[in-house]
Design a protein around this motif. Structure first.
Motif, PDB file in Angstrom:
ATOM      1  N   ARG A 144       0.846  -1.192   0.000  1.00 28.34           N
ATOM      2  CA  ARG A 144       0.000   0.000   0.000  1.00 28.34           C
ATOM      3  C   ARG A 144       0.881   1.242   0.000  1.00 28.34           C
ATOM      4  O   ARG A 144       2.007   1.220   0.506  1.00 28.34           O
ATOM      5  CB  ARG A 144      -0.921   0.007   1.222  1.00 28.34           C
ATOM      6  N   GLY A 145       0.356   2.329  -0.556  1.00 25.95           N
ATOM      7  CA  GLY A 145       1.120   3.560  -0.569  1.00 25.95           C
ATOM      8  C   GLY A 145       0.360   4.680  -1.246  1.00 25.95           C
ATOM      9  O   GLY A 145      -0.741   4.474  -1.773  1.00 25.95           O
ATOM     10  N   PRO A 146       0.941   5.871  -1.283  1.00 25.94           N
ATOM     11  CA  PRO A 146       0.221   7.034  -1.820  1.00 25.94           C
ATOM     12  C   PRO A 146       0.129   7.077  -3.339  1.00 25.94           C
ATOM     13  O   PRO A 146      -0.753   7.752  -3.879  1.00 25.94           O
ATOM     14  CB  PRO A 146       1.044   8.212  -1.289  1.00 25.94           C
ATOM     15  N   LEU A 147       1.034   6.397  -4.041  1.00 24.00           N
ATOM     16  CA  LEU A 147       1.055   6.452  -5.506  1.00 24.00           C
ATOM     17  C   LEU A 147       0.635   5.141  -6.154  1.00 24.00           C
ATOM     18  O   LEU A 147      -0.011   5.149  -7.209  1.00 24.00           O
ATOM     19  CB  LEU A 147       2.454   6.814  -6.012  1.00 24.00           C
ATOM     20  N   VAL A 148       1.042   4.019  -5.563  1.00 28.14           N
ATOM     21  CA  VAL A 148       0.797   2.729  -6.183  1.00 28.14           C
ATOM     22  C   VAL A 148       0.464   1.710  -5.102  1.00 28.14           C
ATOM     23  O   VAL A 148       1.022   1.762  -4.002  1.00 28.14           O
ATOM     24  CB  VAL A 148       2.026   2.269  -7.019  1.00 28.14           C
ATOM     25  N   GLU A 149      -0.457   0.836  -5.408  1.00 24.65           N
ATOM     26  CA  GLU A 149      -0.781  -0.284  -4.534  1.00 24.65           C
ATOM     27  C   GLU A 149      -0.772  -1.552  -5.372  1.00 24.65           C
ATOM     28  O   GLU A 149      -1.178  -1.552  -6.544  1.00 24.65           O
ATOM     29  CB  GLU A 149      -2.126  -0.073  -3.844  1.00 24.65           C
ATOM     30  N   GLU A 150      -0.293  -2.632  -4.766  1.00 27.11           N
ATOM     31  CA  GLU A 150      -0.095  -3.875  -5.498  1.00 27.11           C
ATOM     32  C   GLU A 150      -0.598  -5.060  -4.701  1.00 27.11           C
ATOM     33  O   GLU A 150      -0.538  -5.062  -3.464  1.00 27.11           O
ATOM     34  CB  GLU A 150       1.396  -4.089  -5.812  1.00 27.11           C
ATOM     35  N   VAL A 151      -1.046  -6.070  -5.431  1.00 24.12           N
ATOM     36  CA  VAL A 151      -1.332  -7.378  -4.858  1.00 24.12           C
ATOM     37  C   VAL A 151      -0.429  -8.386  -5.567  1.00 24.12           C
ATOM     38  O   VAL A 151      -0.478  -8.525  -6.797  1.00 24.12           O
ATOM     39  CB  VAL A 151      -2.813  -7.766  -5.043  1.00 24.12           C
ATOM     40  N   HIS A 152       0.408  -9.059  -4.796  1.00 30.43           N
ATOM     41  CA  HIS A 152       1.347 -10.049  -5.333  1.00 30.43           C
ATOM     42  C   HIS A 152       0.796 -11.441  -5.070  1.00 30.43           C
ATOM     43  O   HIS A 152       0.357 -11.742  -3.952  1.00 30.43           O
ATOM     44  CB  HIS A 152       2.706  -9.906  -4.653  1.00 30.43           C
ATOM     45  N   GLN A 153       0.844 -12.272  -6.100  1.00 31.01           N
ATOM     46  CA  GLN A 153       0.337 -13.640  -5.982  1.00 31.01           C
ATOM     47  C   GLN A 153       1.324 -14.608  -6.627  1.00 31.01           C
ATOM     48  O   GLN A 153       1.648 -14.473  -7.808  1.00 31.01           O
ATOM     49  CB  GLN A 153      -1.021 -13.780  -6.676  1.00 31.01           C
ATOM     50  N   GLU A 154       1.782 -15.572  -5.834  1.00 28.51           N
ATOM     51  CA  GLU A 154       2.549 -16.677  -6.404  1.00 28.51           C
ATOM     52  C   GLU A 154       1.573 -17.806  -6.687  1.00 28.51           C
ATOM     53  O   GLU A 154       1.173 -18.550  -5.797  1.00 28.51           O
ATOM     54  CB  GLU A 154       3.663 -17.144  -5.463  1.00 28.51           C
ATOM     55  N   VAL A 155       1.167 -17.876  -7.950  1.00 25.46           N
ATOM     56  CA  VAL A 155       0.142 -18.837  -8.351  1.00 25.46           C
ATOM     57  C   VAL A 155       0.701 -20.253  -8.325  1.00 25.46           C
ATOM     58  O   VAL A 155       0.010 -21.215  -7.986  1.00 25.46           O
ATOM     59  CB  VAL A 155      -0.392 -18.478  -9.750  1.00 25.46           C
ATOM     60  N   ALA A 156       1.954 -20.381  -8.700  1.00 27.85           N
ATOM     61  CA  ALA A 156       2.684 -21.657  -8.719  1.00 27.85           C
ATOM     62  C   ALA A 156       4.153 -21.291  -8.707  1.00 27.85           C
ATOM     63  O   ALA A 156       4.514 -20.121  -8.935  1.00 27.85           O
ATOM     64  CB  ALA A 156       2.319 -22.466  -9.961  1.00 27.85           C
ATOM     65  N   PRO A 157       5.041 -22.251  -8.468  1.00 27.46           N
ATOM     66  CA  PRO A 157       6.472 -21.918  -8.516  1.00 27.46           C
ATOM     67  C   PRO A 157       6.904 -21.321  -9.848  1.00 27.46           C
ATOM     68  O   PRO A 157       7.940 -20.656  -9.917  1.00 27.46           O
ATOM     69  CB  PRO A 157       7.142 -23.273  -8.256  1.00 27.46           C
TER      70      PRO A 157
END
Length: 998
Positions: free
Chosen positions: A667-680
């Protein structure tokens, strides 16, 4: 003979040949009214890279793969054309022809010019290659065609009038109207269409049609289109193909055994009558040639001489040497009524298990690499006749558009050759950029001379400005060790003012970003993902042959504002105030949504981790949407296989990669991200920016595991709440959008044999679903294949790794690997592909505006260059346009090229179809004087699309159509007003203008 043998030697040889053959046969035949006229069109199809590289094909080397040498083909053709004035030939690929031409003596060049001006050697199509029509962007199609047409015009003063796309694996609407009618072509010829389509056209006598490829331009941009009854060789089964093991020569010497004149004439007549039964008018065309034929041109020409002589003595049909232009003129003179064709010829299948839809995605990494190029900076700084220029990049990009190039259907060593050429061209262009930016920004020499920096175990010294080609995997040594006085220069190749987020890899916290005035710019530090670090570690070593060292800790984000076609600079250093916000990874902690404060909101399931909803805060549009990764098993059993060309899944159901995924949130003031490791082997990031109304989906796919012996075709699937009723829309070469209906073809009743592969289409810009109220769109960063296999769904194929060849000639499985350089052995793994898709939901009325505007921005991203400054010397910003002027929002700048004579070549494109947007689907005017305020324009000339003739010289042929066609929905722009220097563009028009300066 090439280049070294005198014209006298050629003529002696030909005189002997003529005495032995030509004078025995009457080959003077022309068209005979009332008879079936068989137009014999000698040709060769010379792939600009496929099984061998373009150089190997030209030279004739590496013949253990394929026996082919284009220089000898052209030598042989010249010999046999000169020996008989009735013979004719057509040639296509200028990438080969221009090499050969440069090697010839003035005597030979004079002979060639006479052959061309007399119409006996016709240069058709005329592009640098015969480009693909699925995986190519329309701008690249224009550029490669322009390169070939440029040389033809300069050397011979002629303009090709025939499109000859005989081998691409399906044909696009953009090819018909833009690379056909708008080029000034009078006809388009090709071979490959779906087997069911061909079967129906036999019955309807509709192999030749009037094709109206644009719903906007309609009958105003139509082209006569001829589809060959068979492949692009002679009629099958009659022994008429020479330089082949099953050829049957005409043996007309009664003193020898096997005299067969009557049998060969009967076979010829039977083939002619059979084709006449499926063709309108009494004119039929035989394509007398094939891949890399005519190295032994005498085998073809002597046999055609005999056939013309004996068939015409027989009298049942008439045979003649011809060209596509002669054939077209005969068809036009017949005053026949022709069927109408709209939409396109995708997908292509040659039998019920063989849909050529795999190549839409094959070699996805190379498809991404082909997209990276720009030329405007060379014009802005002034083209130099001596020294670095962008010509080698133009050549490399043009070669790579070949239908066995960007398509991904070539051998691996050929792909490597294409990539090497692009890298060499890019390196030379880097020098152009360095010189241009130095001149345009009036910067001192100290900013641009040299920088030396140590990066862990190695040192690097190179000229500034520095570009970082591996920036996408966080490798940019200069920025990684930035503590003070880092200069980030952003160049905007668009004709619009833009604000885009920039991200660069850094290691330090406490960084401050300032603009050229010294004002602090908000910035944010986001952790670099483990997946990016893994990709960086392997691919830097694989590409550069050195260890990349410790990976950077953060991505530094800030927003750059850059004027049209201009430059802005930013300075990064350690500071005590206004430092970048430091963001860290957070676990989801049961939270189900992110970025509620940004324009786009994404909601994720706290149970499965998958995306469940997308909402657009500005427009209020939203829809449920589930996103997951799947793979189809490539069929590798008996019979047909899935491979570089063919998409043939083993079963019609895709296997999910993961039912649940974990979430990490930034989270942050300019960009927010969701990271997902779907598989190796699959990692993705959903990324949202402040004040940006869409989401990025960055994916890293690979190495695709094949230890189980199964080749895999990896897709991302979005399942929305939109009731699409079997319909979705995909672009045609990045230009028009075409309605696609599942299990349906507009020209014939489809027998469904492959419910998945048969519903895949090529995508260069994007795809969307709509229910007339809500629109869900996906934009892509490279050409891919996509489909809507179930209502409300869109799936995009991202990567393919297959273990068997599909039997269409390439002779290799599509199993790309990348190896680390080692002294005694190679450490290799399957290819990893990294890319970005863009998703959005909008009300229907606003959706096209987002697709068109963002599509241009993604096609022409900010170009970033890096340097250092001592703090005293500043790098100035720059824009060439008049103060405050920008192109209208519905106009794209697609070409601004410096010509050798000091003129400029300008192409402007109206980006909207008729009725696509309430405000922007309208005629618009561009003031040329404001594009070049510092230079006095003497005059301007409007040219054809490929800039090889004045637009006013194009006089389209008129045809009678069996049913009402598409009425033009938008007026064309008015003719260029030279007194006002204004250009008017109607919907979907492209105007090509040569600017002459004082």
């Amino acid at each position: 003979m090439a280049g070294g043998r005198s014209l006298l030697t050629i003529l002696v040889f030909l005189a002997i040949a003529e005495l032995g053959a030509s004078k025995r046969y009457n080959t003077t035949a022309g068209i005979v009214a009332g008879k079936i006229n068989v137009h014999l069109v000698p040709h060769t199809h010379d792939d600009v890279g496929w099984l061998k590289t373009v150089d190997q094909y030209y030279i004739g080397s590496n013949n253990t793969i394929q026996e082919a040498g284009v220089q000898y083909i052209l030598d042989s053709i010249l010999m046999y054309l000169t020996s008989n004035p009735d013979r004719k030939f057509v040639y296509v690929e200028q990438a080969f022809f221009q090499r050969w031409w440069r090697e010839q003596t003035e005597e030979v060049q004079s002979v060639v010019k006479e052959l061309i001006h007399s119409g006996r050697l016709e240069l058709i199509n005329g592009g640098w290659c015969m480009h693909d029509e699925a995986a190519t962007h329309y701008i690249d199609m224009i550029e490669q065609t322009t390169l070939g047409h440029k040389y033809i015009k300069e050397q011979f003063g002629v303009t090709p009038r025939i499109g000859w796309q005989i081998d691409p694996f399906g044909h696009s609407a953009v090819q018909a109207y833009l690379l056909g009618a708008e080029l000034g072509f009078d006809a388009l010829f090709f071979a490959r269409i779906d087997y069911q389509d061909r079967r129906q056209r036999y019955k309807d006598k509709s192999l030749e049609v009037i094709w109206q490829g644009s719903n906007t331009l309609g009958s105003d941009a139509q082209v006569f289109t001829s589809i060959f009854p068979v492949h692009y060789g002679p009629p099958d089964g009659h022994g008429l193909a020479y330089e082949e093991s099953d050829e049957i020569p005409v043996q007309d010497d009664p003193l020898l055994f096997d005299y067969n004149v009557k049998e060969r004439v009967d076979a010829f007549v039977a083939a002619a009558q059979s084709q006449a039964n499926i063709t309108r008018t009494n004119h039929i065309m035989w394509t007398m040639g094939n891949d890399f034929k005519y190295a032994l041109a005498g085998k073809w020409f002597v046999q055609m001489d005999k056939f013309i002589h004996y068939v015409n003595l027989d009298g049942r049909v008439n045979a003649l040497y011809s060209t596509p232009s002669m054939y077209l003129d005969a068809k036009h003179a017949a005053d026949e009524t022709w069927p109408l064709k709209t939409d396109d010829f995708f997908p292509y299948a040659d039998d019920g298990k063989s849909f050529w839809t795999g190549y839409f995605t094959s070699r996805a990494a190379f498809k991404g690499y082909v997209r990276e190029a720009a030329r405007q900076l060379e014009f802005l700084a002034g083209r130099k006749k001596d020294g670095p220029n962008t010509d080698s990049l133009w050549d490399a990009l043009s070669i790579s558009q070949h239908h066995d190039g960007v398509s991904g259907t070539e051998k691996q060593h050929v792909t490597n050759d294409y990539a090497k050429r692009l890298a060499i061209g890019a390196a030379e262009s880097d020098l152009v950029v360095k010189s241009a930016l130095k001149a345009l920004t009036s910067s001192s020499e100290e900013n641009f001379v040299k920088v030396t920096f140590k990066h862990d175990i190695f040192s690097l010294e190179r000229l500034l400005i520095l570009q970082c080609p591996l920036l996408n995997v966080s490798f940019c040594p200069l920025t990684e060790h930035a503590k003070k006085n880092l200069v980030v220069t952003a160049y905007n190749p668009l004709g619009w003012q833009r604000e885009d987020y920039v991200r660069i890899p850094v290691n330090e916290e406490g960084l401050v970003v300032k603009d050229a005035s010294g004002k602090a710019v908000p910035s944010q530090l986001v952790p670099v993902s483990d997946a990016t670090k893994r990709t960086r570690s392997y691919y830097v070593r694989a590409n550069l042959g050195v260890a990349p060292g410790t990976p950077p800790s953060y991505w530094l984000y800030f927003k750059a504002a850059v004027p049209p076609l201009g430059v802005s600079t930013y300075y990064v250093s350690i500071g005590s105030a206004d430092t970048a916000t430091v963001s860290k990874f957070e676990s989801s902690n049961g939270s189900s949504s992110i970025a509620a404060g940004f324009d786009t909101k994404l909601t994720f399931s706290s149970k499965t981790g998958h995306l469940t909803r997308i909402s657009n805060g500005k427009s209020g549009a939203e829809t449920p949407v589930q996103q997951s990764y799947y793979w189809y098993a490539g069929y590798a059993g008996s019979g047909q296989h899935s491979g570089a060309y063919i998409f043939l899944p083993d079963g019609q159901t895709a296997t999910p990669v993961a039912s649940e995924v974990s979430l990490k949130i930034v989270r942050g003031p300019l960009v927010e991200e969701v990271h997902q490791e779907v598989a190796p082997w699959i990692y993705q990031i959903f990324r949202l920016y402040k004040d940006v109304g869409h989401a990025e989906v960055e994916f890293v796919v690979g190495p695709i595991p094949v230890d189980d012996g199964i080749g895999k075709e990896v897709i991302t699937r979005f399942t929305t709440g939109i009731p699409s009723e079997g319909v979705f829309y995909s672009d045609s070469n990045g230009r028009d959008f075409i309605k696609r209906v599942r299990d349906f073809r507009s020209d014939w009743k489809l027998e469904v044999t492959q419910p998945v592969a048969g519903n895949y289409y090529p995508v260069n810009l994007g795809v969307y679903l709509t229910d007339k109220k809500t629109d869900f769109s996906i934009l892509v960063d490279r050409s891919v294949g996509a489909g809507s296999i179930s209502d409300g769904q869109l799936e995009v194929m991202l990567h393919r790794r297959l273990l068997v060849d599909d039997g269409r000639g390439v002779g290799e499985a599509l199993d790309e690997v990348v190896c680390l350089p080692q002294r005694n052995s190679s450490n290799c793994e399957g290819l990893t592909v990294q890319g970005i898709s863009y998703i959005n939901v909008n009300p229907v009325a606003k959706a096209a505006r987002w697709r068109r505007y963002e599509g241009q921005k993604k096609l022409f991203p900010l170009q970033l260059y890096f340097g250092t400054t001592d703090g005293e010397n500043k790098i100035n910003g720059f824009t060439p346009f008049a103060s405050g002027y920008a192109l209208p929002e519905n106009v794209g700048l697609i070409t601004l090229q410096a010509l050798d004579n000091g003129d400029a070549l300008l192409r402007l494109a109206h980006l909207y179809e008729a009725d696509e947007d309430e405000d922007l689907s309208k005629t618009v005017t561009v003031d040329l004087s404001k594009l070049f305020p510092g230079r006095k324009i003497k005059s301007a000339t409007e040219l054809s699309l490929s800039a090889n003739q004045e637009k006013s010289n194009i006089k389209p042929l008129k045809w009678t159509i069996a049913k009402a066609g598409i009425t033009r929905k938008s007026p064309r722009g008015a003719a260029l007003d030279a007194s006002k220097m204004e250009v008017e563009l109607g919907c979907m028009e492209i105007r090509t203008i040569q600017i002459h300066f004082e």
